[in-house]
Design an enzyme around this catalytic site. Structure first.
Site, PDB file in Angstrom:
ATOM      1  N   GLY A  29       0.796  -1.225   0.000  1.00 37.06           N
ATOM      2  CA  GLY A  29       0.000   0.000   0.000  1.00 37.06           C
ATOM      3  C   GLY A  29       0.824   1.269   0.000  1.00 37.06           C
ATOM      4  N   GLY A  33       1.341   9.655  -1.588  1.00 36.92           N
ATOM      5  CA  GLY A  33       0.504  10.381  -0.641  1.00 36.92           C
ATOM      6  C   GLY A  33      -0.088   9.537   0.458  1.00 36.92           C
ATOM      7  CB  ILE A  35       0.106   5.759   6.062  1.00 37.56           C
ATOM      8  CG1 ILE A  35      -0.934   6.775   6.537  1.00 37.56           C
ATOM      9  CG2 ILE A  35       0.987   5.344   7.242  1.00 37.56           C
ATOM     10  CD1 ILE A  35      -1.944   6.207   7.504  1.00 37.56           C
ATOM     11  N   GLY A  36       1.792   4.440   3.675  1.00 36.87           N
ATOM     12  CA  GLY A  36       2.832   3.510   3.234  1.00 36.87           C
ATOM     13  C   GLY A  36       3.969   4.222   2.527  1.00 36.87           C
ATOM     14  CB  SER A 158      -8.236   1.234  12.333  1.00 34.44           C
ATOM     15  OG  SER A 158      -9.127   2.269  12.695  1.00 34.44           O
ATOM     16  CE1 TYR A 185     -10.609   0.282   7.670  1.00 36.89           C
ATOM     17  CE2 TYR A 185     -11.520   1.321   9.636  1.00 36.89           C
ATOM     18  CZ  TYR A 185     -10.474   1.147   8.736  1.00 36.89           C
ATOM     19  OH  TYR A 185      -9.295   1.838   8.917  1.00 36.89           O
TER      20      TYR A 185
END
Length: 317
Positions: A29, A33, A35-36, A158, A185
């Site tokens: 991922g 732009g 996080i990865g 998360s 999720y």
């Protein structure tokens, strides 16, 4: 160093630069732009040997590869195409990863898909992409001897996992009949926490460490581009209801701070005795303060057994 919700991944990478130099990092991922991508750049600043980026679209990762080349021309980089919604693609990607992986960051994910969607293999998409694909990737690298003593697996999760655990009797949402975007999720992210604790215990003899990392609320990554304001309001309401009437509190972070927890989990030598831990704001969260469904060893064992069956992989630890 004292860690807060504003500590950046770059600051932590500076602190543990010696744990980066000459090492090999694999990140899923890493689109521009994301996080990865930020995590990759934090590592790149301190002369790792290799950074291997796994993504679905090379065009979205090319700017990140270019940024790494500009920042650290001596670092070897490689793009590996993978569709995490297709287990055959995950298996093919694993074959392209070399031996000697020091850190695997399972960062990729999808969030709150409005309509019930299945992966190529028939799994609810968030469970399949966020959890099962990464479970398979990590176990394949272990099986192939590419994660060795001293290696670390960081599973990005998360705080939404607080709302819903592993639905062992209905993990696939009755083929869509009981589907709820946010509960799906949350289950996938709870699965990553349970997976992390199980992996830490199973891989202990091999000397492989594992951590789950909550990056925080970052609203610039594109993860939530398809999530409506109404859907977020529903998530807030659900979170409040499941937290005894107390609204969930998440401070919006910068992208630079969003990588901090993954970076510390990947590098800090003082965390060696904390393998299996859930972390947020670059800090280990005490198990006693976590929701019971996130520390349930029985649920973790059942999840591991189910995942082995679903992805057809079994590692002899």
């Amino acid at each position: 160093m004292s860690y807060t919700n504003t500590t950046t991944g770059s600051e932590i990478a500076d602190l543990f630069a010696s744990q980066i130099t000459g090492k090999t990092f694999v990140i899923t991922g890493p689109s521009n732009g994301s996080i990865g991508a930020q995590t990759a750049l934090d590592f790149a600043a301190h002369n790792p040997a290799r950074i291997i980026l796994l993504g679905r679209s090379e065009s979205k990762v090319s700017p990140v590869l270019a940024a790494i080349a500009a920042l650290a021309p001596s670092v070897q980089t490689k793009f590996v195409q993978v569709d995490l919604a297709d287990l055959a693609s995950v298996r093919a990607a694993a074959e392209q990863i070399p031996t000697g992986v020091d850190v695997l960051v399972n960062n990729a994910g999808v969030m709150a898909l409005k309509t019930y969607t299945k992966t190529f293999d028939g799994f609810e998409a968030q469970f399949g992409v966020n959890f099962l694909a990464h479970f398979l990737l990590a176990n394949l690298l272990l099986q192939q001897g590419k994660l060795e003593r001293g290696s670390r697996v960081v599973n990005v999760t998360s705080a939404a996992a607080n709302m819903e655990g592993f639905r062992e009797d209905d993990w696939n949402f009755s083929d869509g009949e009981t589907y709820h975007p946010w509960l799906a999720y949350c289950q996938s992210k709870a699965a990553n926490i349970l997976f992390t604790s199980s992996l830490a215990e199973k891989a202990k003899a091999r000397g492989v460490l594992s951590f789950s990392a909550h990056p925080g609320l970052i609203n610039t990554t594109g993860l939530a581009d398809d999530v409506s304001a109404e859907s977020f309001a529903e998530a807030w309401k659900l979170g409040t209801e499941r937290n005894g009437g107390v609204p969930p509190i998440e401070v919006v972070k910068s992208l630079a701070a969003g990588s901090a927890t993954s970076v510390r989990a990947a590098l800090d030598p003082t965390l060696e005795d904390e393998s299996g831990a859930y972390m947020k704001d670059a800090t280990v969260v005490p198990r006693e303060s976590m929701k019971e469904h996130l520390t349930d060893t029985d649920a973790a064992a059942k999840l591991w057994t189910l995942a082995e069956e679903l992805v057809s992989v079994k590692v002899d630890f």
